[in-house]
Design a protein around this motif. Structure first.
Motif, mmCIF file in Angstrom:
data_model
loop_
_atom_site.group_PDB
_atom_site.id
_atom_site.type_symbol
_atom_site.label_atom_id
_atom_site.label_comp_id
_atom_site.label_asym_id
_atom_site.label_seq_id
_atom_site.Cartn_x
_atom_site.Cartn_y
_atom_site.Cartn_z
ATOM 1 N N TYR A 1 0.949 -1.290 -0.165
ATOM 2 C CA TYR A 1 -0.027 -0.036 0.051
ATOM 3 C C TYR A 1 0.657 1.276 0.044
ATOM 4 C CZ TYR A 1 -4.422 -2.539 1.219
ATOM 5 O OH TYR A 1 -5.384 -3.376 1.238
ATOM 6 N N ILE A 2 0.379 2.297 -0.571
ATOM 7 C CA ILE A 2 1.194 3.673 -0.600
ATOM 8 C C ILE A 2 0.081 4.564 -0.131
ATOM 9 C CG2 ILE A 2 2.088 5.564 -2.093
ATOM 10 C CD1 ILE A 2 3.158 3.223 -3.818
ATOM 11 N N ASP A 3 0.358 5.101 1.085
ATOM 12 C CA ASP A 3 -0.559 6.004 1.983
ATOM 13 C C ASP A 3 -1.660 5.448 2.143
ATOM 14 O OD1 ASP A 3 1.234 8.273 2.497
ATOM 15 O OD2 ASP A 3 0.745 9.437 0.854
ATOM 16 N N GLY A 4 -2.008 4.235 2.412
ATOM 17 C CA GLY A 4 -3.098 3.556 2.964
ATOM 18 C C GLY A 4 -3.895 3.033 1.754
ATOM 19 N N ARG A 5 -3.215 3.094 0.431
ATOM 20 C CA ARG A 5 -4.219 2.579 -0.872
ATOM 21 C C ARG A 5 -3.302 1.677 -1.544
ATOM 22 N NH1 ARG A 5 -4.171 8.411 -0.655
ATOM 23 N NH2 ARG A 5 -6.223 9.429 -0.538
ATOM 24 N N PRO A 6 -4.145 0.549 -1.768
ATOM 25 C CA PRO A 6 -3.423 -0.510 -2.375
ATOM 26 C C PRO A 6 -3.028 -0.281 -3.689
ATOM 27 C CG PRO A 6 -5.685 -0.876 -2.511
ATOM 28 C CD PRO A 6 -5.446 0.421 -1.457
ATOM 29 N N ASN B 1 2.909 -1.001 4.103
ATOM 30 C CA ASN B 1 1.961 0.322 3.933
ATOM 31 C C ASN B 1 3.274 1.482 3.833
ATOM 32 O OD1 ASN B 1 0.254 2.441 3.335
ATOM 33 N ND2 ASN B 1 0.201 2.841 5.739
ATOM 34 N N ILE B 2 3.428 1.972 2.919
ATOM 35 C CA ILE B 2 4.721 3.167 2.659
ATOM 36 C C ILE B 2 3.896 4.382 2.704
ATOM 37 C CG2 ILE B 2 6.271 4.078 1.399
ATOM 38 C CD1 ILE B 2 6.528 1.108 -0.138
ATOM 39 N N GLU C 1 8.136 8.886 5.007
ATOM 40 C CA GLU C 1 8.042 9.162 6.403
ATOM 41 C C GLU C 1 8.353 7.863 7.161
ATOM 42 O OE1 GLU C 1 4.924 10.391 9.945
ATOM 43 O OE2 GLU C 1 4.441 10.766 7.885
ATOM 44 N N ALA C 2 7.551 6.616 6.877
ATOM 45 C CA ALA C 2 7.643 5.555 7.583
ATOM 46 C C ALA C 2 7.327 4.586 6.600
ATOM 47 C CB ALA C 2 6.939 5.521 8.829
ATOM 48 N N ILE C 3 7.734 3.208 7.026
ATOM 49 C CA ILE C 3 7.149 1.925 6.351
ATOM 50 C C ILE C 3 6.564 0.981 7.547
ATOM 51 C CG2 ILE C 3 7.842 -0.403 4.996
ATOM 52 C CD1 ILE C 3 10.125 1.300 3.877
#
Length: 529
Positions: A179-184, A227-228, A205-207
């Motif tokens: 996921y990137i910013d909570g989006r798959p 999630n990135i 920011e975080a992984i």
């Protein structure tokens, strides 16, 4: 309406006896205890290269105080350990041979309790945070925030292994959802790797590593979720930045990015463009015995790529608790991939050469992914949160391949026979989704509820050609088209509460039958109405 034309699947079975290409990765294990010999759980354990002090891998200790670094290349390393309330400690230099497994000396942490005349508190996140529902690898503000890509950071993340084919493995399992910013990100492993290589570590920011996803997430994959979380520039005013990168091995690789951000109390506008280009080269040697023959294959692979990553959007701050945002992202990839192989085919009993196969595969690929998002968020800073997202994405994939196979006399001066093939594989995928999530405190814990509907339309064509005298003749037995419309509707409820060392979680998810609204574009229109 759902239309399915059964695709043709080709199965090839080989009896593989030996591979000349073997892994040279090793393993380092160890244990961390306190000065009373009690194990310390969830301590940060970092593996550094002893030559230049770069971070190779980050892990944390288990409840028994054990840790393990897997898939470690040959080299010289040192291990550093940190934990709140204890003084940092490290090992001496460790030498790891190719494919070896070594046990590091036990590390004992001493209490850091001291008397201070004056206390200065400086807030700083640990590199690794172990939470009840996930592990967080904090990148922003650390040395890893410079000079790496998102893909390189995944290699260093706890519990994550990236193999030689760029497949992402989490705790020994394939099928990881990224996921990137909570989006798959519904990309193939190759496309996902290419996308992550265009994202600079300074943008992250975080992984978050989620090995047991709650019912909030889509039920896909079997290895968990990574999630990135992208970094958001909180500085007021206008800011711009340029980054350039270069790596050199057998072939050079280049990457760069340019960003622009403007922020005030009511508005945040941002945009970033990234480029990555270069060549990859690899070799593969294989020896096998089958049906009374031996096959001794030596092959090389080379691919040239150019990837563009675009991200732009705006957030509108309405009062203290409401945010409305729009976001557009694009990933455009062009790639050529070439393989050359030479296989000696011999009689297994006598060893006499029978023929030599020269095989070639020339591939051209183009992969474009464009996404648009409209979102709303309410956060009263007291635990009550509403999130609403509407997304529409398109994938346009084009692949062409030319594969000549030439069987030569053992002296390689006479053509015995040939088999030449070519393929075309265009794929169009459209995805429309709408979801709503809500969280609030309840009975000392946190309640989460949400619902999601999605429409996916796929049109996949596979054309297979036999090439004779440079004429492309379509093979109807190996040519196919796959048409598929999918509608998924789901809702969930979960509850989580922590009491001391105990973490209680309950979840329920179910599907909601809603009539299919035709194509994803029609579905999106129906959602808006």
């Amino acid at each position: 309406m759902t239309k399915i034309l059964t695709p043709i699947v080709l199965f090839c079975l080989f009896s593989v006896v030996s591979l000349s290409a073997q892994t040279d990765a090793g393993q380092i294990t160890g244990k961390v205890t306190d000065d009373k010999n009690a194990p310390i759980a969830f301590a940060n354990v970092l593996l550094f290269n002893a030559v230049d002090s770069t971070l190779v891998k980050a892990e944390y200790t288990t409840e028994e105080g054990n840790y393990a670094f897997r898939q470690v290349p040959e080299g010289r390393f040192r291990i550093a350990v940190s934990y709140v309330g204890y003084a940092d400690a490290s090992t001496g230099e460790l030498n790891l041979r190719a494919g070896a497994a070594i046990q590091a000396p036990a590390i004992t942490l001493a209490s850091a309790a001291t008397e201070l005349n004056e206390v200065v508190v400086a807030a700083r996140k640990p590199l690794i945070e172990v939470r009840p529902d996930k592990t967080v690898f904090n990148v922003e503000g650390s040395i890893n925030a410079v000079g790496n890509t998102a893909f390189e950071l995944l290699r260093k993340s706890p519990g994550v292994v990236v193999d030689n084919n760029d497949n992402i493995i989490l705790q020994g399992k394939n099928g990881v959802n990224v996921y990137i910013d909570g989006r798959p990100s519904p990309l193939t492993s190759a496309d996902l790797a290419a996308l992550l290589k265009t994202i600079q570590s300074s943008e992250i920011e975080a992984i978050e590593i989620i090995t047991q996803p709650s019912s909030k997430y889509d039920a896909a994959g079997n290895a968990g979720i990574i999630n990135i979380r992208m970094r958001h520039d909180e500085r007021l005013g206008a800011n711009a930045g340029i980054e350039l990168g270069f790596a050199d091995a057998i072939f050079p690789k280049y990457n760069g990015s340019a960003s622009l951000n403007y922020r005030d109390k009511t508005l945040n506008v941002f945009g970033k463009y990234s480029l990555a280009t270069g060549n990859n080269w690899s070799f593969f040697n294989l020896y096998r015995e089958q049906s009374g023959q031996t096959f001794d294959q030596q092959s090389t692979n080379q691919n040239e790529f150019t990837n563009h990553n675009i991200r732009a959007g705006a957030d509108f701050f309405i009062g203290k608790h409401h945010t409305v945002g729009v976001l557009a992202t694009g990933f455009l990839s062009d790639m050529t991939w070439n393989s050359r192989s030479r296989t000696i085919i011999a009689d297994q009993e006598s060893g006499i050469y029978q023929e030599v196969l020269h095989a070639r595969s020339d591939n051209d690929g183009k992969r474009d992914n464009l996404n648009a998002n409209i979102n709303y968020r309410f956060d009263n800073t007291k635990g009550i949160v509403w999130n609403v997202d509407a997304d529409y994405g398109v994938f346009r994939i084009r692949n062409e391949a030319y594969q000549p196979n030439l069987y030569l006399h053992p002296l390689e001066n006479t053509l015995l026979r040939s088999a030449v093939f070519a393929t075309e594989a265009p794929t169009d995928i459209d995805i429309a989704t709408f979801k709503i999530d809500h969280e609030r405190p309840l009975l000392g814990g946190q309640l989460g509820v949400g619902a999601k509907t999605s429409m996916v339309g796929t049109d996949n064509i596979f054309n297979f050609y036999n090439v004779e005298n440079e004429e492309y003749i379509i093979d109807p037995e190996r040519t196919n088209q796959f048409l598929y419309d999918e509608n998924i509707n789901a809702a969930y409820v979960n509850y989580q509460r922590q009491a001391g060392k105990w973490d209680f979680r309950a979840a329920c998810a179910w599907s909601i039958p809603i009539p299919t609204a035709g194509s994803p574009a029609q579905a999106l229109q129906a959602m808006i109405k």
